[in-house]
Design a protein around this motif. Structure first.
Motif, short mmCIF file in Angstrom:
data_model
loop_
_atom_site.label_atom_id
_atom_site.label_comp_id
_atom_site.label_asym_id
_atom_site.label_seq_id
_atom_site.Cartn_x
_atom_site.Cartn_y
_atom_site.Cartn_z
N TRP A 18 41.51 27.28 17.16
CA TRP A 18 41.04 27.47 17.51
C TRP A 18 40.57 26.08 19.21
CZ3 TRP A 18 37.48 25.68 13.06
CH2 TRP A 18 37.58 26.77 11.32
N SER A 26 32.56 26.43 21.29
CA SER A 26 32.42 26.59 19.39
C SER A 26 31.82 25.89 18.32
CB SER A 26 32.43 28.36 19.83
OG SER A 26 31.64 28.72 18.48
N ASN A 27 33.34 25.84 18.10
CA ASN A 27 33.32 24.92 16.45
C ASN A 27 33.55 23.18 16.68
OD1 ASN A 27 34.85 26.76 14.69
ND2 ASN A 27 36.19 27.11 16.67
N VAL A 34 24.10 23.32 15.88
CA VAL A 34 23.24 24.12 15.05
C VAL A 34 23.08 23.51 14.08
CG1 VAL A 34 23.30 26.78 15.11
CG2 VAL A 34 24.36 25.73 16.88
N PHE B 69 29.57 38.55 12.24
CA PHE B 69 31.48 38.43 12.03
C PHE B 69 32.48 39.60 12.36
CE2 PHE B 69 35.57 37.27 9.47
CZ PHE B 69 36.14 36.31 10.60
N ALA B 165 40.21 32.67 19.10
CA ALA B 165 39.49 32.23 17.76
C ALA B 165 38.89 31.78 17.25
CB ALA B 165 41.09 31.99 17.19
N GLY B 166 37.82 31.83 16.37
CA GLY B 166 36.94 30.58 16.27
C GLY B 166 35.86 30.91 16.89
N PHE B 167 35.74 31.80 18.04
CA PHE B 167 34.76 32.20 18.80
C PHE B 167 33.24 31.66 17.99
CE2 PHE B 167 31.27 34.48 21.44
CZ PHE B 167 31.59 33.90 22.84
N PHE B 168 33.55 32.72 16.89
CA PHE B 168 31.82 33.31 16.36
C PHE B 168 31.29 31.90 15.72
CE2 PHE B 168 33.21 37.84 16.64
CZ PHE B 168 31.92 38.38 17.61
N ASN B 169 31.95 31.00 15.11
CA ASN B 169 31.59 29.68 14.47
C ASN B 169 30.75 29.57 14.23
OD1 ASN B 169 34.01 30.97 12.73
ND2 ASN B 169 34.86 29.12 13.59
N ALA B 170 29.65 29.37 16.01
CA ALA B 170 29.04 28.55 15.84
C ALA B 170 27.79 29.71 16.25
CB ALA B 170 28.66 28.00 17.73
N PHE B 171 28.18 30.71 16.90
CA PHE B 171 27.52 32.00 17.13
C PHE B 171 26.56 32.99 15.85
CE2 PHE B 171 29.53 31.60 20.81
CZ PHE B 171 28.00 31.40 21.77
N LEU B 174 23.69 29.97 14.85
CA LEU B 174 22.80 30.24 15.56
C LEU B 174 22.19 31.54 15.32
CD1 LEU B 174 22.17 29.14 18.26
CD2 LEU B 174 23.02 30.24 19.75
#
Lengths: 262, 259
Positions: A18, A26-27, A34, B69, B165-171, B174
């Motif tokens: 990450w 994002s993390n 959020v 995801f 990698a890891g980009f989706f973790n906030a979306f 949200l």
């Protein structure tokens, strides 16, 4: 000491997937914001403003668990997946130093995550800071993050052995949101289950954090903080034993590069 | 006809890939502990409609998380697996392939919603108290349409950010909060509420809220469904143009095989 920092840097830089701008932002920044906002508003929608504060704190601490356990356990799995751990196993490097170096640079991320998550709740949800015992609050957050990092080390060893960090991580995330007091207070569980909950990292730290936030005196808070620290040390020790056992087993069986399906 | 054939083929491919992957299957159970914790919270609520709202919203949240995801990562997965090459040299629109994949993901994840609801029922011993069950079912169909539109949007988006990698973790969270799966979007800060109005699922959840409490007028219910359709169409257009950008980018830069 130089070796320690070199190993901390190389495991962080090479095995933390990450660590790219979209993934890191994002993390470390967006997700905690959020998550804390969601649960604070959910607490207010379902229950009352006090619940909003409790959930903001709980999910803030839980977000530290997400980044620490996720990051440390993935770095263990990728160490095996990329074949880099073999270099450690054929070298005379001090295993304890290597083991301890694996969580060093992940630790500050947890504190940033908490700061961003809780900061968001403070800005967007009315939370009263009048009573906060700041020193106790900060100490409990720092100790809890360390304890979670130690737990991440133990889980990392499990992830490297099972070759899959995501399923382990998903299981841990689910169990922790139920049993650590993030959403369901410990008083809702039977006494025996409550004691089991207290051997999980984060549980005692969250108790201390909530007490400090409500203005509790340090004389009342030191006990859960100490228990959290001891819990972390136990997991750190268990993780190290697991790390050494893993090395012995894969060397004896020649299983380090064996495919999962074999 | 050919497009429908392509959608069916993409559906079958995605279904087989998902159903034989132990990670996907175990993901079906992932939301159960969270659902149980949220069920406990809902049970403690002094307002009965909150319990019903969460009993309906949390299973949809579970489906949404899985879909965003998996569908979001599907195009990037094709790219890194070098199977996207065949889609690009054929005449099949990329959107048709993605639509088939997202449909497979949606259907695969419906049992996840049922499992989550069952877990919540075990804790609460309550079934959702709904003023109009037929309207609720209609609204849920529209939530599914909205879910497909949202998850499709993430597929080219993921490629355009480089598949990090890891980009989706906030979306994922949200998308859940902006969809109003946990609470109505009017509880959000004003800026986020305005963003949430761009989400088809938030309109569909508004219609679910109406079905739970009883509708004031048929028009108010229909207007939320229309808004859901319009925002879905808007998101599909955005997705289409993003797919075009992805395709151009891959062809011009020649990144397809060097990814």
């Amino acid at each position: 000491m130089y070796n320690y920092f070199i190993q901390a840097y190389s495991t962080y830089k090479g095995l933390f997937y990450w660590l790219n701008w979209p993934g890191y932002i994002s993390n470390v920044f967006l997700r905690p914001m959020v998550m804390v906002l969601t649960y604070a508003l959910l607490g207010r929608f379902a229950l009352n403003p006090d619940a909003a504060r409790d959930y903001a704190l709980g999910v803030g601490v839980y977000s530290m668990m997400f980044i620490l356990v996720g990051a440390i356990s993935q770095s263990y799995t990728y160490d095996r997946f990329q074949g880099t751990i073999a270099f450690l196993f054929i070298s005379p490097a001090n295993r304890m130093v290597n083991y301890l170096s694996r969580m060093l640079l992940h630790y500050p991320n947890a504190l940033i995550v908490f700061a961003f998550g809780f900061g968001t709740a403070c800005l967007l949800v009315d939370i009263d800071f009048a009573l906060v015992n700041w020193w106790a609050f900060i100490i409990s957050i720092v100790i809890t993050a360390a304890s979670i990092a130690a737990f991440g080390q133990a889980i990392g060893v499990f992830a490297i052995a099972s070759r899959n960090w995501m399923n382990t991580f998903g299981l841990i995330l689910g169990a922790f949101i139920v049993f650590t007091g993030v959403i369901v207070p410990l008083s809702a569980f039977p006494p025996a289950v409550r004691e089991i909950c207290k051997i999980l990292p984060m549980t005692n730290g969250l108790i201390a954090t909530k007490m400090a936030f409500a203005g509790g005196a340090f004389s009342n808070i030191w006990s859960p903080i100490l228990r959290e620290a001891l819990t972390g040390l136990v997991y750190l020790g268990l993780g190290y034993i697991g790390f050494r056992v893993f090395e012995k087993v894969v060397k004896r069986n020649g299983a380090l590069e064996e495919d999962l399906m074999n | 006809m050919n497009t429908i054939r392509a959608i069916m083929a993409a559906f079958i491919q995605q279904w087989k890939t998902t159903a034989t992957n132990i990670g996907s299957v175990s993901m079906l159970f992932e939301s159960v502990p969270l659902a149980m914790a949220l069920a406990w919270m809902a049970m403690k609520s002094p307002t009965p409609p909150v319990l019903t709202y969460l009993l309906v919203g949390v299973p949809l949240m579970a489906i949404c998380n899985g879909m965003v995801f998996r569908v979001g990562g599907s195009l990037n997965g094709e790219l890194s697996g070098h199977t996207l090459d065949f889609a690009l040299i054929s005449r099949t629109p990329l959107m048709a392939v993605l639509f088939g994949k997202s449909l497979a993901q949606l259907i695969f994840r419906l049992p996840m919603g049922v499992l989550t609801l069952a877990a919540m029922f075990i804790v609460t011993r309550h079934l959702p108290e709904v003023a109009s069950i037929p309207l609720l079912l209609v609204a849920i169909v529209f939530v599914c349409i909205g879910l497909i539109a949202i998850s499709l949007l993430f597929a080219p988006f993921m490629v355009l950010v480089g598949g990090k990698a890891g980009f989706f973790n906030a979306f994922m969270p949200l998308a859940v909060v902006l969809s109003g799966f946990m609470f109505p979007i009017d509880r959000l800060p004003v800026v986020l509420e305005e963003v949430a109005r761009m989400m088809p699922t938030s309109w569909a959840m508004a219609s679910i809220w109406q079905a739970i409490n009883g509708i004031d007028s048929a028009w108010s219910f229909i207007s939320t469904l229309l808004a859901c359709i319009l925002t879905s169409i808007f998101l599909l257009f955005v997705t289409y143009f993003m797919c075009r950008i992805v395709e151009k980018k891959l062809r011009i830069t020649g990144e397809l095989a060097t990814y």
